[in-house]
Scaffold this motif. Structure first.
Motif, PDB file in Angstrom:
ATOM      1  N   ILE A  44      50.584  21.598  42.560  1.00 35.10           N
ATOM      2  CA  ILE A  44      51.523  22.569  42.624  1.00 35.10           C
ATOM      3  C   ILE A  44      52.131  22.737  44.055  1.00 35.10           C
ATOM      4  O   ILE A  44      51.474  22.811  45.032  1.00 35.10           O
ATOM      5  N   VAL A  45      53.361  22.717  44.167  1.00 34.78           N
ATOM      6  CA  VAL A  45      54.250  22.737  45.397  1.00 34.78           C
ATOM      7  C   VAL A  45      54.589  24.055  45.831  1.00 34.78           C
ATOM      8  O   VAL A  45      54.185  24.306  47.219  1.00 34.78           O
ATOM      9  N   ASP A  46      54.730  25.079  45.192  1.00 38.42           N
ATOM     10  CA  ASP A  46      55.111  26.492  45.492  1.00 38.42           C
ATOM     11  C   ASP A  46      54.688  27.260  44.231  1.00 38.42           C
ATOM     12  O   ASP A  46      54.723  26.785  43.270  1.00 38.42           O
ATOM     13  N   MET A  47      54.565  28.499  44.926  1.00 41.01           N
ATOM     14  CA  MET A  47      54.192  29.606  43.713  1.00 41.01           C
ATOM     15  C   MET A  47      54.466  30.963  44.435  1.00 41.01           C
ATOM     16  O   MET A  47      54.520  31.261  45.384  1.00 41.01           O
ATOM     17  N   GLU A  48      55.076  31.784  43.311  1.00 34.80           N
ATOM     18  CA  GLU A  48      55.373  33.127  43.691  1.00 34.80           C
ATOM     19  C   GLU A  48      54.899  34.033  42.770  1.00 34.80           C
ATOM     20  O   GLU A  48      55.049  33.693  41.583  1.00 34.80           O
ATOM     21  N   ILE A  49      54.627  35.102  42.929  1.00 35.33           N
ATOM     22  CA  ILE A  49      53.921  36.040  41.931  1.00 35.33           C
ATOM     23  C   ILE A  49      54.719  37.196  42.179  1.00 35.33           C
ATOM     24  O   ILE A  49      54.789  37.797  43.372  1.00 35.33           O
ATOM     25  N   TYR A  50      55.315  38.039  41.163  1.00 33.04           N
ATOM     26  CA  TYR A  50      56.115  39.239  41.106  1.00 33.04           C
ATOM     27  C   TYR A  50      55.325  40.212  40.365  1.00 33.04           C
ATOM     28  O   TYR A  50      54.493  39.751  39.389  1.00 33.04           O
ATOM     29  N   ILE A  51      55.618  41.551  40.582  1.00 39.44           N
ATOM     30  CA  ILE A  51      54.947  42.527  39.681  1.00 39.44           C
ATOM     31  C   ILE A  51      55.787  43.454  39.524  1.00 39.44           C
ATOM     32  O   ILE A  51      56.807  43.949  40.116  1.00 39.44           O
TER      33      ILE A  51
END
Length: 115
Positions: A44-51
């Motif tokens: 996993i190179v990058d991760m974003e979490i939105y809500i």
């Protein structure tokens, strides 16, 4: 470098106090280092979490050739991963024994603008 992208969703408990606590758990520097290291090790190179309300949306960029199923199985066996999943389950509509792969549901892309 061209990445493989995965989008996932998960529901939190519909409780504003728990949602705020979950956000704090994910502030810069709050995620346990072993969790970040484990994600990077599997590709996993990058991760974003939105809500939005109590719905989470994750964008996960991975190395080319990433095998999602194999990687999620490997991630579940990384140091402290089981402990992390049990810890964050208190905020999520899930059990405390569920793996990340069991919690986060892959989404199907139905539209893309451009190439």
């Amino acid at each position: 470098m061209k990445y493989k992208r995965y989008c996932k969703t998960l529901k939190l408990e519909d409780n504003p106090e728990l949602i705020e606590q979950y956000k704090k758990v994910h502030e810069p520097g709050a995620v346990w280092p072993e969790i970040i290291q484990g994600m990077r090790k599997i590709g996993i190179v990058d991760m974003e979490i939105y809500i939005a309300d109590n719905r989470l949306f994750m964008i996960m960029d991975t190395i080319p050739g990433f095998d999602h199923d194999a990687a999620m199985k490997e991630l579940a066996e990384k140091p402290r991963q089981i402990e992390w999943e049990a810890y964050v389950s208190q905020f999520q509509q899930t059990s405390d024994t569920a793996t990340a792969d069991e919690k986060w549901q892959l989404m199907e892309r139905i539209y893309k603008l451009g190439n």
